[in-house]
Structure formats: structure tokens, C-alpha cells
Design a protein around this motif. Structure first.
Motif, PDB file in Angstrom:
ATOM      1  N   SER A 293       0.927  -1.101  -0.035  1.00 19.86           N
ATOM      2  CA  SER A 293       0.173  -0.038  -0.082  1.00 19.86           C
ATOM      3  C   SER A 293       1.005   1.104  -0.035  1.00 19.86           C
ATOM      4  CB  SER A 293      -0.789   0.040   1.257  1.00 19.86           C
ATOM      5  OG  SER A 293      -1.924   1.130   1.107  1.00 19.86           O
ATOM      6  N   ASP A 294       0.121   2.159  -0.442  1.00 21.44           N
ATOM      7  CA  ASP A 294       1.276   3.543  -0.525  1.00 21.44           C
ATOM      8  C   ASP A 294       0.726   4.506   0.777  1.00 21.44           C
ATOM      9  OD1 ASP A 294       2.620   5.875  -1.137  1.00 21.44           O
ATOM     10  OD2 ASP A 294       1.416   6.484  -2.589  1.00 21.44           O
ATOM     11  N   TRP A 295       1.416   4.454   1.587  1.00 17.79           N
ATOM     12  CA  TRP A 295       1.168   5.592   2.608  1.00 17.79           C
ATOM     13  C   TRP A 295       1.826   6.861   2.654  1.00 17.79           C
ATOM     14  CZ3 TRP A 295      -1.522   4.204   7.048  1.00 17.79           C
ATOM     15  CH2 TRP A 295      -2.165   2.935   6.959  1.00 17.79           C
ATOM     16  N   GLY A 296       2.282   7.314   1.583  1.00 14.76           N
ATOM     17  CA  GLY A 296       2.823   8.510   1.382  1.00 14.76           C
ATOM     18  C   GLY A 296       1.630   9.854   1.074  1.00 14.76           C
ATOM     19  N   GLY A 297       2.173  10.989   1.372  1.00 12.52           N
ATOM     20  CA  GLY A 297       1.230  12.140   1.327  1.00 12.52           C
ATOM     21  C   GLY A 297       0.778  12.834   2.563  1.00 12.52           C
TER      22      GLY A 297
ATOM     23  N   ASP B 152       6.803   7.401   1.864  1.00 12.12           N
ATOM     24  CA  ASP B 152       6.698   5.899   1.750  1.00 12.12           C
ATOM     25  C   ASP B 152       7.972   5.406   0.890  1.00 12.12           C
ATOM     26  OD1 ASP B 152       6.107   3.122   1.506  1.00 12.12           O
ATOM     27  OD2 ASP B 152       3.852   3.395   1.329  1.00 12.12           O
ATOM     28  N   PHE B 153       8.905   4.855   1.585  1.00 11.92           N
ATOM     29  CA  PHE B 153      10.138   4.601   1.123  1.00 11.92           C
ATOM     30  C   PHE B 153      10.110   2.804   0.691  1.00 11.92           C
ATOM     31  CE2 PHE B 153      11.355   8.176   3.442  1.00 11.92           C
ATOM     32  CZ  PHE B 153      12.176   8.975   2.605  1.00 11.92           C
TER      33      PHE B 153
ATOM     34  N   LEU C   5       8.550   7.249   6.619  1.00 11.95           N
ATOM     35  CA  LEU C   5       8.976   8.389   7.418  1.00 11.95           C
ATOM     36  C   LEU C   5       8.069   9.784   7.317  1.00 11.95           C
ATOM     37  CD1 LEU C   5      12.734   8.049   6.897  1.00 11.95           C
ATOM     38  CD2 LEU C   5      11.216   7.192   8.772  1.00 11.95           C
ATOM     39  N   GLY C   6       7.796  10.219   8.317  1.00  9.15           N
ATOM     40  CA  GLY C   6       6.896  11.578   8.341  1.00  9.15           C
ATOM     41  C   GLY C   6       7.148  12.429   9.519  1.00  9.15           C
ATOM     42  N   ALA C   7       6.471  13.490   9.421  1.00  9.19           N
ATOM     43  CA  ALA C   7       6.306  14.581  10.629  1.00  9.19           C
ATOM     44  C   ALA C   7       4.729  14.853  10.648  1.00  9.19           C
ATOM     45  CB  ALA C   7       6.959  15.840  10.222  1.00  9.19           C
TER      46      ALA C   7
ATOM     47  N   GLY D 241       7.711   4.487  10.477  1.00  9.57           N
ATOM     48  CA  GLY D 241       6.893   3.294  10.384  1.00  9.57           C
ATOM     49  C   GLY D 241       7.572   2.219   9.514  1.00  9.57           C
ATOM     50  N   VAL D 242       6.463   1.345   9.494  1.00 12.34           N
ATOM     51  CA  VAL D 242       6.713  -0.047   8.752  1.00 12.34           C
ATOM     52  C   VAL D 242       5.547  -0.085   7.878  1.00 12.34           C
ATOM     53  CG1 VAL D 242       7.311  -2.513   8.587  1.00 12.34           C
ATOM     54  CG2 VAL D 242       8.142  -1.003  10.257  1.00 12.34           C
ATOM     55  N   ASP D 243       5.739  -0.212   6.236  1.00 15.43           N
ATOM     56  CA  ASP D 243       4.494  -0.619   5.482  1.00 15.43           C
ATOM     57  C   ASP D 243       4.273  -2.066   5.320  1.00 15.43           C
ATOM     58  OD1 ASP D 243       2.809  -0.740   3.441  1.00 15.43           O
ATOM     59  OD2 ASP D 243       3.914   0.434   1.989  1.00 15.43           O
ATOM     60  N   LEU D 244       3.024  -2.521   6.139  1.00 11.24           N
ATOM     61  CA  LEU D 244       2.665  -3.785   6.053  1.00 11.24           C
ATOM     62  C   LEU D 244       1.415  -4.013   5.277  1.00 11.24           C
ATOM     63  CD1 LEU D 244       3.137  -4.824   9.851  1.00 11.24           C
ATOM     64  CD2 LEU D 244       4.901  -5.343   7.767  1.00 11.24           C
ATOM     65  N   GLY D 245       1.286  -3.233   4.274  1.00 16.25           N
ATOM     66  CA  GLY D 245      -0.100  -3.293   3.248  1.00 16.25           C
ATOM     67  C   GLY D 245      -0.847  -2.317   3.845  1.00 16.25           C
ATOM     68  N   ARG D 246      -1.988  -2.717   4.234  1.00 17.56           N
ATOM     69  CA  ARG D 246      -3.183  -1.779   5.066  1.00 17.56           C
ATOM     70  C   ARG D 246      -2.886  -1.438   6.380  1.00 17.56           C
ATOM     71  NH1 ARG D 246      -6.293  -0.978   0.800  1.00 17.56           N
ATOM     72  NH2 ARG D 246      -8.283  -0.154   2.298  1.00 17.56           N
ATOM     73  N   TYR D 247      -1.908  -2.120   6.962  1.00 18.43           N
ATOM     74  CA  TYR D 247      -1.579  -1.719   8.372  1.00 18.43           C
ATOM     75  C   TYR D 247      -0.162  -1.046   8.408  1.00 18.43           C
ATOM     76  CZ  TYR D 247      -0.587  -2.512  13.518  1.00 18.43           C
ATOM     77  OH  TYR D 247      -0.130  -1.713  14.590  1.00 18.43           O
TER      78      TYR D 247
END
Length: 182
Positions: A30-34, A72-73, A78-80, A102-108
Motif C-alpha cells: 500500500s502507499d502511505w505517502g502524502g 513511503d520508501f 517516515l514523516g512528520a 513506520g513499517v509498510d505492512l500493506g493496509r496496516y
């Protein structure tokens, strides 16, 4: 607070109850960026210590707003984020600026936070470091729910107001969060 945790559990179980397949927790799905912004409600406990001995403690409900940006890397996020929390029945605000990893685990996405907090109200203004843990779950690609625990330790509170040192204030805050992603 119990009702909120039951609601979060029901939201997490919703795909399975609807007969859909449960989303995979595989990394990178999943994309957690933005940018994101949202609301939070929570429960705060506090203890005022004098030279290591607690002489006053309490708890209250909180509510607030948050906004931030994440990148999302791939397997890492990483973020603020900045947020403001208002305490029920009081004239105090807790404003925080946090870095998130954080860690990208798909939807979690589980994550750690570290940052700075500023407590102001009732004639007191104090600053302190803060740290914590949390997790977000994507209900849809644009809407997430989550829970976050943070710890704050304000040292030598009331020193400027009273001239006495040695009073420390510990705050623990658990927030249930809802965020909209842009």
C-alpha cells in the motif's frame, strides 16, 4: 474509551464480516505517502511528583486535531505530524510536533513517534520531549483509523511560577484517531 476500542475492532473486522478476503499484511502492499489530516479522541492520565513522590494524580478525556506528511520508501515510512489536544473540563492545551517512523505492512502501518510537546493553560506553560507508539489501518485508500500511545515528562513545572524546583509532571495519552489522506 471502551466503546471507541470496540468501534475500531468492528472497523478492522468489517472486510471479514462482509465476506471479503481480509487484506494481506505483506510488506509494501500500500502507499502511505502524502498529506493527511484528522481528528482524535483520547484518555489522558497524569501524575504530579515532588522529588520522586507522587502527591497528585488524575485523568480526563481529550479531543483534538492532527495534520502531517509521510513519505513511503517501500518497506519504511517516515514523516512528520503536528497535533493539538484539548483536555475536557480544563483550560489547557497540549501542542506537539512529532517525527514518525513506520513499517509498510500493506493496509496496516505500525510506527514509533518522537518529538516535542508544549503544555499551556491555567497560567502554566511548559515544554518537554515526548515519545510513543501507534498503528494505523486503512479502511479505504483515503481514510485510516488508528490508535496512538504517547508519554511526556515535564520537569521542574511550576518553577517559574512558584520559585520552587523539583515538581515533575508525567502525562500519558492514548488517542483513537481518524485521518483523511490527500
Amino acid at each position: 474509551m471502551k466503546h471507541l476500542l470496540v468501534l475500531l475492532g468492528a472497523l478492522a473486522a468489517q472486510p471479514a464480516l462482509a465476506g471479503d478476503t481480509v487484506p494481506s499484511l505483506a510488506a509494501g502492499g500500500s502507499d502511505w505517502g502524502g498529506f493527511h489530516a484528522g481528528v482524535q479522541v483520547g484518555h489522558m492520565t497524569n501524575a504530579l511528583d515532588y522529588r520522586g513522590r507522587t502527591f497528585q494524580s488524575g485523568s480526563t478525556e481529550t479531543w483534538g486535531l492532527h495534520a502531517g506528511y509521510t513519505h513511503d520508501f517501500g518497506p519504511h515510512v517516515l514523516g512528520a505530524e503536528a497535533d493539538v489536544n484539548r483536555f475536557r473540563g480544563g483550560n489547557a492545551d497540549l501542542i506537539r510536533i512529532k517525527g514518525k517512523a513506520g513499517v509498510d505492512l500493506g493496509r496496516y502501518q505500525p510506527y514509533l513517534v518522537i518529538g516535542a510537546a508544549r503544555l499551556s493553560g491555567d497560567g502554566v506553560t511548559e515544554a518537554a520531549p515526548m515519545f510513543g507508539v501507534g498503528g494505523d489501518w486503512k479502511v479505504t485508500d483515503r481514510f485510516t483509523v488508528g490508535i496512538e500511545y504517547t508519554y511526556h515528562e515535564f520537569e521542574d513545572v511550576l518553577e517559574d511560577e512558584t520559585g520552587f524546583s523539583g515538581y515533575d509532571l508525567e502525562l500519558e495519552l492514548v488517542n483513537a484517531r481518524a485521518s483523511w489522506r490527500f
